[in-house]
Scaffold this active site. Structure first.
Site, PDB file in Angstrom:
ATOM      1  CG  ASN A   9      75.691  60.477  81.748  1.00  0.00           C
ATOM      2  OD1 ASN A   9      76.647  60.746  82.657  1.00  0.00           O
ATOM      3  ND2 ASN A   9      76.295  59.652  80.665  1.00  0.00           N
ATOM      4  CE  LYS A  11      77.525  61.839  78.162  1.00  0.00           C
ATOM      5  NZ  LYS A  11      77.826  61.496  76.743  1.00  0.00           N
ATOM      6  CG  HIS A  92      77.604  55.988  79.339  1.00  0.00           C
ATOM      7  ND1 HIS A  92      78.476  56.576  78.249  1.00  0.00           N
ATOM      8  CD2 HIS A  92      76.379  56.760  79.065  1.00  0.00           C
ATOM      9  CE1 HIS A  92      77.888  57.273  77.470  1.00  0.00           C
ATOM     10  NE2 HIS A  92      76.457  57.610  78.298  1.00  0.00           N
ATOM     11  CD  GLU A  94      80.290  59.434  76.972  1.00  0.00           C
ATOM     12  OE1 GLU A  94      80.434  59.476  78.089  1.00  0.00           O
ATOM     13  OE2 GLU A  94      79.613  59.607  75.949  1.00  0.00           O
ATOM     14  CD  GLU A 162      72.631  56.257  76.961  1.00  0.00           C
ATOM     15  OE1 GLU A 162      72.133  57.523  77.142  1.00  0.00           O
ATOM     16  OE2 GLU A 162      73.873  56.124  77.405  1.00  0.00           O
ATOM     17  N   GLY A 168      75.765  62.148  71.860  1.00  0.00           N
ATOM     18  CA  GLY A 168      76.543  63.551  71.548  1.00  0.00           C
ATOM     19  C   GLY A 168      76.913  63.755  70.262  1.00  0.00           C
ATOM     20  CB  SER A 208      71.288  63.548  70.019  1.00  0.00           C
ATOM     21  OG  SER A 208      72.423  63.212  69.837  1.00  0.00           O
TER      22      SER A 208
HETATM   23  P1  PGA Z   1      73.768  63.176  74.686  1.00  0.00           P
HETATM   24  O1  PGA Z   1      74.498  61.815  75.896  1.00  0.00           O
HETATM   25  O2  PGA Z   1      72.546  63.535  75.342  1.00  0.00           O
HETATM   26  O3  PGA Z   1      74.877  64.034  74.910  1.00  0.00           O
HETATM   27  O4  PGA Z   1      73.671  62.521  73.280  1.00  0.00           O
HETATM   28  C1  PGA Z   1      73.684  60.931  76.368  1.00  0.00           C
HETATM   29  C2  PGA Z   1      74.330  59.970  77.143  1.00  0.00           C
HETATM   30  O5  PGA Z   1      75.637  59.711  76.652  1.00  0.00           O
HETATM   31  O6  PGA Z   1      73.888  59.434  78.136  1.00  0.00           O
END
Ligand code: PGA
Length: 250
Positions: A9, A11, A92, A94, A162, A168, A208
């Site tokens: 992803n 982003k 997601h 976000e 998630e 993150g 992560s």
């Molecule tokens: P990350 O993000 O691996 O940076 O924690 C995962 C995601 O948001 O899909």
């Protein structure tokens, strides 16, 4: 058992130059592992072109549920289809938190896409406060229920669990914490949708994921891959994740 999936992803990251070198260095990862790259909308066409001839699936990170009309700034399923994109990440955290997407809108998007034959990577997960309140299963269940109730084309759906507190932050869920939720999700699908689809469904863990914790996560019976943000931006670590999944699959 479903095939392992390593899904990037990206982003709101990358640019043409970076995508070109990423694609060149990645090459064709083959078909032992399902490799997906969630690409910013503006680069979908370019990323598709640069990965042509490989087994990589380029996915959108969002889409609207209508095919055309007065929806300024949106991207429609028909437009994605027009450029050969048939996979979309939906829901997601976000999108939920920053852009205010609720369960109802997410359900409409998922259902519109699935009914048009798109593969959907459907993201769910609880916040830290919800986990600390003991509401993790309740939150996940309501996210599943609102989007999947009545959906028949379950073969088009990949679920990404998630936990928001792990995204993150560098603090991944332990493999036990993740497995507990993945098992619950699979059981929920078996009970409320159908049991064959539940067995076949890929359930990815996100939050992560790194080369150092991926093998342990994949060793859990209900974890079929990862949705990866930070560690997917550099081709070296993304390739490492793919290799881990390939080794574990054998
Ligand atoms: P990350 O993000 O691996 O940076 O924690 C995962 C995601 O948001 O899909």
């Amino acid at each position: 058992m479903p095939k392992f999936c390593v899904a990037a992803n990206w982003k709101m990251n990358q640019n043409k130059k970076l995508i070109l070198s990423f694609a060149q260095e990645l090459g064709d990862p083959g078909s032992d592992v399902d490799v997906v790259i969630g690409t910013p909308t503006i680069y979908l066409d370019y990323a598709k072109e640069q990965t042509a001839g490989s087994q990589v699936t380029i996915a959108a990170q969002n889409a609207f549920f209508e095919d055309s009309g007065a929806f300024t700034g949106e991207t429609s399923p028909a437009m994605l289809d027009d450029i050969g994109i048939k996979c979309v990440i939906i829901g997601h955290s976000e999108r939920r938190q920053i852009f205010g997407e609720g369960n109802e809108l997410i359900a409409k998007k998922l259902q519109a896409l699935v009914s048009k034959g798109f593969r959907v990577i459907f993201c769910i997960g609880e916040s830290l406060a919800e986990r600390e309140n003991g509401d993790t299963f309740k939150v996940i269940e309501s996210q599943l229920q609102s989007a999947l109730t009545g959906v028949s084309n379950l073969q088009y759906i990949t679920i990404a669990y998630e936990p928001i507190w792990a995204i993150g932050t560098g603090v991944a869920a332990t493999s036990e914490q993740a497995e507990e939720c993945h098992k619950m999700i699979r059981e929920w699908v078996a009970k409320n949708c159908d049991s064959d689809s539940a067995k076949q469904m890929q359930i990815l863990y996100g939050g992560s994921v790194k080369p150092k914790n991926f093998a342990e996560l994949l060793s859990q019976p209900n974890i079929d891959g990862g949705l990866v943000g930070g560690a997917s931006l550099k081709v070296e670590s993304f390739k490492e994740l793919i290799d881990i999944a390939k080794n574990q699959a054998n």
